[in-house]
Enzyme design. Structure first.
Site, PDB file in Angstrom:
ATOM      1  N   CYS A  15      26.647  31.464  22.489  1.00 36.06           N
ATOM      2  CA  CYS A  15      25.771  32.028  21.461  1.00 36.06           C
ATOM      3  C   CYS A  15      26.570  32.826  20.428  1.00 36.06           C
ATOM      4  O   CYS A  15      26.419  32.621  19.214  1.00 36.06           O
ATOM      5  CB  CYS A  15      24.676  32.879  22.095  1.00 36.06           C
ATOM      6  SG  CYS A  15      25.258  33.963  23.410  1.00 36.06           S
TER       7      CYS A  15
HETATM    8  N1  LIG Z   1      21.347  33.318  28.069  1.00 37.79           N
HETATM    9  C1  LIG Z   1      21.898  32.913  26.925  1.00 37.79           C
HETATM   10  O1  LIG Z   1      21.584  33.452  25.850  1.00 37.79           O
HETATM   11  C2  LIG Z   1      22.919  31.792  26.918  1.00 37.79           C
HETATM   12  C3  LIG Z   1      23.395  31.357  25.679  1.00 37.79           C
HETATM   13  C4  LIG Z   1      24.337  30.327  25.634  1.00 37.79           C
HETATM   14  C5  LIG Z   1      24.808  29.770  26.814  1.00 37.79           C
HETATM   15  N2  LIG Z   1      24.348  30.232  28.006  1.00 37.79           N
HETATM   16  C6  LIG Z   1      24.902  29.614  29.232  1.00 37.79           C
HETATM   17  O2  LIG Z   1      23.885  28.927  29.927  1.00 37.79           O
HETATM   18  C7  LIG Z   1      24.137  28.967  31.328  1.00 37.79           C
HETATM   19  C8  LIG Z   1      22.900  29.575  32.010  1.00 37.79           C
HETATM   20  O3  LIG Z   1      22.744  30.881  31.507  1.00 37.79           O
HETATM   21  P1  LIG Z   1      21.426  31.728  31.740  1.00 37.79           P
HETATM   22  O4  LIG Z   1      21.497  32.870  30.823  1.00 37.79           O
HETATM   23  O5  LIG Z   1      20.226  30.831  31.707  1.00 37.79           O
HETATM   24  O6  LIG Z   1      21.674  32.224  33.250  1.00 37.79           O
HETATM   25  P2  LIG Z   1      20.584  32.600  34.348  1.00 37.79           P
HETATM   26  O7  LIG Z   1      19.339  33.092  33.695  1.00 37.79           O
HETATM   27  O8  LIG Z   1      21.291  33.506  35.307  1.00 37.79           O
HETATM   28  O9  LIG Z   1      20.265  31.207  35.047  1.00 37.79           O
HETATM   29  C9  LIG Z   1      21.192  30.526  35.852  1.00 37.79           C
HETATM   30  C10 LIG Z   1      20.522  29.325  36.511  1.00 37.79           C
HETATM   31  O10 LIG Z   1      21.457  28.679  37.356  1.00 37.79           O
HETATM   32  C11 LIG Z   1      20.992  28.685  38.719  1.00 37.79           C
HETATM   33  N3  LIG Z   1      22.150  29.078  39.548  1.00 37.79           N
HETATM   34  C12 LIG Z   1      22.733  30.290  39.620  1.00 37.79           C
HETATM   35  N4  LIG Z   1      23.801  30.257  40.459  1.00 37.79           N
HETATM   36  C13 LIG Z   1      23.869  28.987  40.905  1.00 37.79           C
HETATM   37  C14 LIG Z   1      24.760  28.331  41.803  1.00 37.79           C
HETATM   38  N5  LIG Z   1      25.753  28.982  42.391  1.00 37.79           N
HETATM   39  N6  LIG Z   1      24.555  27.019  42.044  1.00 37.79           N
HETATM   40  C15 LIG Z   1      23.542  26.361  41.459  1.00 37.79           C
HETATM   41  N7  LIG Z   1      22.653  26.951  40.609  1.00 37.79           N
HETATM   42  C16 LIG Z   1      22.833  28.245  40.331  1.00 37.79           C
HETATM   43  C17 LIG Z   1      19.868  29.701  38.774  1.00 37.79           C
HETATM   44  O11 LIG Z   1      18.809  29.311  39.627  1.00 37.79           O
HETATM   45  P3  LIG Z   1      18.855  29.433  41.202  1.00 37.79           P
HETATM   46  O12 LIG Z   1      19.592  30.687  41.536  1.00 37.79           O
HETATM   47  O13 LIG Z   1      17.416  29.412  41.596  1.00 37.79           O
HETATM   48  O14 LIG Z   1      19.577  28.198  41.641  1.00 37.79           O
HETATM   49  C18 LIG Z   1      19.328  29.675  37.363  1.00 37.79           C
HETATM   50  O15 LIG Z   1      18.374  28.642  37.227  1.00 37.79           O
HETATM   51  C19 LIG Z   1      25.385  29.843  31.526  1.00 37.79           C
HETATM   52  O16 LIG Z   1      26.525  29.038  31.701  1.00 37.79           O
HETATM   53  C20 LIG Z   1      25.460  30.624  30.219  1.00 37.79           C
HETATM   54  O17 LIG Z   1      26.788  31.006  29.883  1.00 37.79           O
HETATM   55  C21 LIG Z   1      23.406  31.215  28.095  1.00 37.79           C
END
Ligand SMILES: NC(=O)c1ccc[n+]([C@@H]2O[C@H](COP(=O)([O-])OP(=O)(O)OC[C@H]3O[C@@H](n4cnc5c(N)ncnc54)[C@H](OP(=O)(O)O)[C@@H]3O)[C@@H](O)[C@H]2O)c1
Length: 345
Positions: A149
């Site tokens: 982002c």
């Molecule tokens: N938030 C933002 O603004 C944003 C922007 C750009 C990119 N991103 C990227 O998008 C990705 C997700 O970010 P997020 O903000 O959505 O994070 P998040 O809210 O913490 O979500 C992470 C997801 O992955 C799953 N997860 C967590 N640990 C896991 C593991 N060890 N194995 C399998 N599944 C796992 C979680 O569900 P369960 O624990 O139920 O499996 C959850 O659905 C990241 O790589 C982040 O850098 C995020």
């Protein structure tokens, strides 16, 4: 209909993908994965989506996902995608990864800031998914590393100006503010209500993992080594990102020349809006949308160009750009499913 799986669907980026894709006319969501919510209906985790889909969250299985989906979005913490994506690519699936695992051209840069990379060979063919800069490569990609982002908010305003040689490539300071959803949904002390409400703080000053990402892409665009002093901040709002960039113009330029050049650079890019001369971007104007708004001010007395960009970190900064990339890969209008009219306030 193209069949879609979202891995990590219950995280903030994953849920935003589900929101956008459930209203997309050309695709069908077939698999949503989550470990913690396996067996639960997605709309019991996010009740706002009730009535829009009836899928149940599942544990990840490569067989199930490969059989049921053509394109797979991985919205998982970094390190997990590099473990599962090679198998999906071997099975001839297209993957759009929202983590950092496939964003870097140089494995050594990734490894210096993250951890050892276990799928380095895929970095050669992965395409950096900044839709406006690399649309042609994205159209033919099998694997897209969707940008971070902060880098999206820094690269879009700077890339055309650096490429043109209009700003000193060693003079750049980027000061960014992000809403708390940027930190994801997992529980953490730093994102507790009492830690963020009534608070405004800088963090990871000069040490954030998005710093090398923006520098790698800007250096490619400028064809010289670009340094960015990058200072991220956390602000007490749930979504939105505002970046203020300070740079020294490399020659005598007027604000009109800079603005006209940026308007022509992004003339065919629906999701980049160059603000009128007398207005500056505001996160409120892009909330829930895939827009990146960009505005400029020229501080003549101090010979400083000030560039301001605003995005929604979950949309143009994550899920929206990922869907824009999917549209490019499918050869359909990049706006499909994304062209929502912004909230007026
Ligand atoms: N938030 C933002 O603004 C944003 C922007 C750009 C990119 N991103 C990227 O998008 C990705 C997700 O970010 P997020 O903000 O959505 O994070 P998040 O809210 O913490 O979500 C992470 C997801 O992955 C799953 N997860 C967590 N640990 C896991 C593991 N060890 N194995 C399998 N599944 C796992 C979680 O569900 P369960 O624990 O139920 O499996 C959850 O659905 C990241 O790589 C982040 O850098 C995020």
């Amino acid at each position: 209909m193209t069949r879609i799986a979202v891995l990590g669907a219950t995280g903030y980026a994953g849920a935003e993908l589900v929101r956008i894709l459930s209203g997309h006319p050309e695709v069908e969501l077939t698999v949503l994965t989550s470990r913690q919510h396996a067996g639960a209906r997605f709309d019991s985790v996010y009740p706002s989506l009730s009535g829009h889909l009836d899928l149940v969250c599942e544990d990840y299985s490569p067989d199930r996902v490969s059989n049921a989906a053509d394109i797979i979005f991985t919205a998982l913490p970094h390190k997990i995608p590099m473990e599962i994506v090679p198998e999906l690519i071997r099975r001839n699936k297209k993957v759009i990864d929202l983590s950092a695992d496939f964003r870097f051209k140089e494995a050594a840069t990734y490894e210096a800031f993250y951890q050892p990379h276990s799928a380095k060979e895929l970095l050669k063919t992965a395409v950096y998914g900044l839709s406006e800069l690399y649309s042609k490569q994205i159209q033919n990609a099998k694997l897209v590393g969707n940008p971070g982002c902060y880098p999206t908010s820094v690269i879009l305003p700077l890339a055309p100006l650096l490429k043109k040689g209009w700003i000193d490539h060693q003079s750049i300071v980027a000061d960014s503010k992000s809403g708390v959803s940027g930190a994801g949904r997992s529980l953490s002390l730093t994102s507790h209500f009492c830690e963020v409400s009534e608070s405004f703080k800088a963090y990871k000053v000069g040490d954030h993992r998005h710093n090398p990402e923006m520098e790698e892409v800007l250096s490619i665009e400028a064809r010289k080594s670009v340094n960015v002093t990058f200072v991220p901040h956390l602000v007490p709002m749930s979504r939105g990102m505002l970046t203020t960039i300070y740079a020294t113009p490399a020659q005598n330029l007027t604000l009109k020349e800079i603005r006209d050049f940026m308007v022509s650079s992004y003339a065919n890019c629906h999701f980049v809006r160059i603000c009128p001369e007398d207005s500056v971007p505001n996160t409120l104007f892009v909330r829930g949308t895939n827009y990146c708004d960009i505005g400029f001010k020229l501080d003549h007395r101090r010979s400083r160009l000030v560039i301001i960009s605003a995005i929604d970190n979950l949309v143009k900064g994550a899920a929206g750009q990922a869907v824009q990339n999917m549209n490019l890969m499918l050869g359909i209008d990049e706006r499909t499913g994304l062209d929502t009219v912004p909230f007026p306030l």
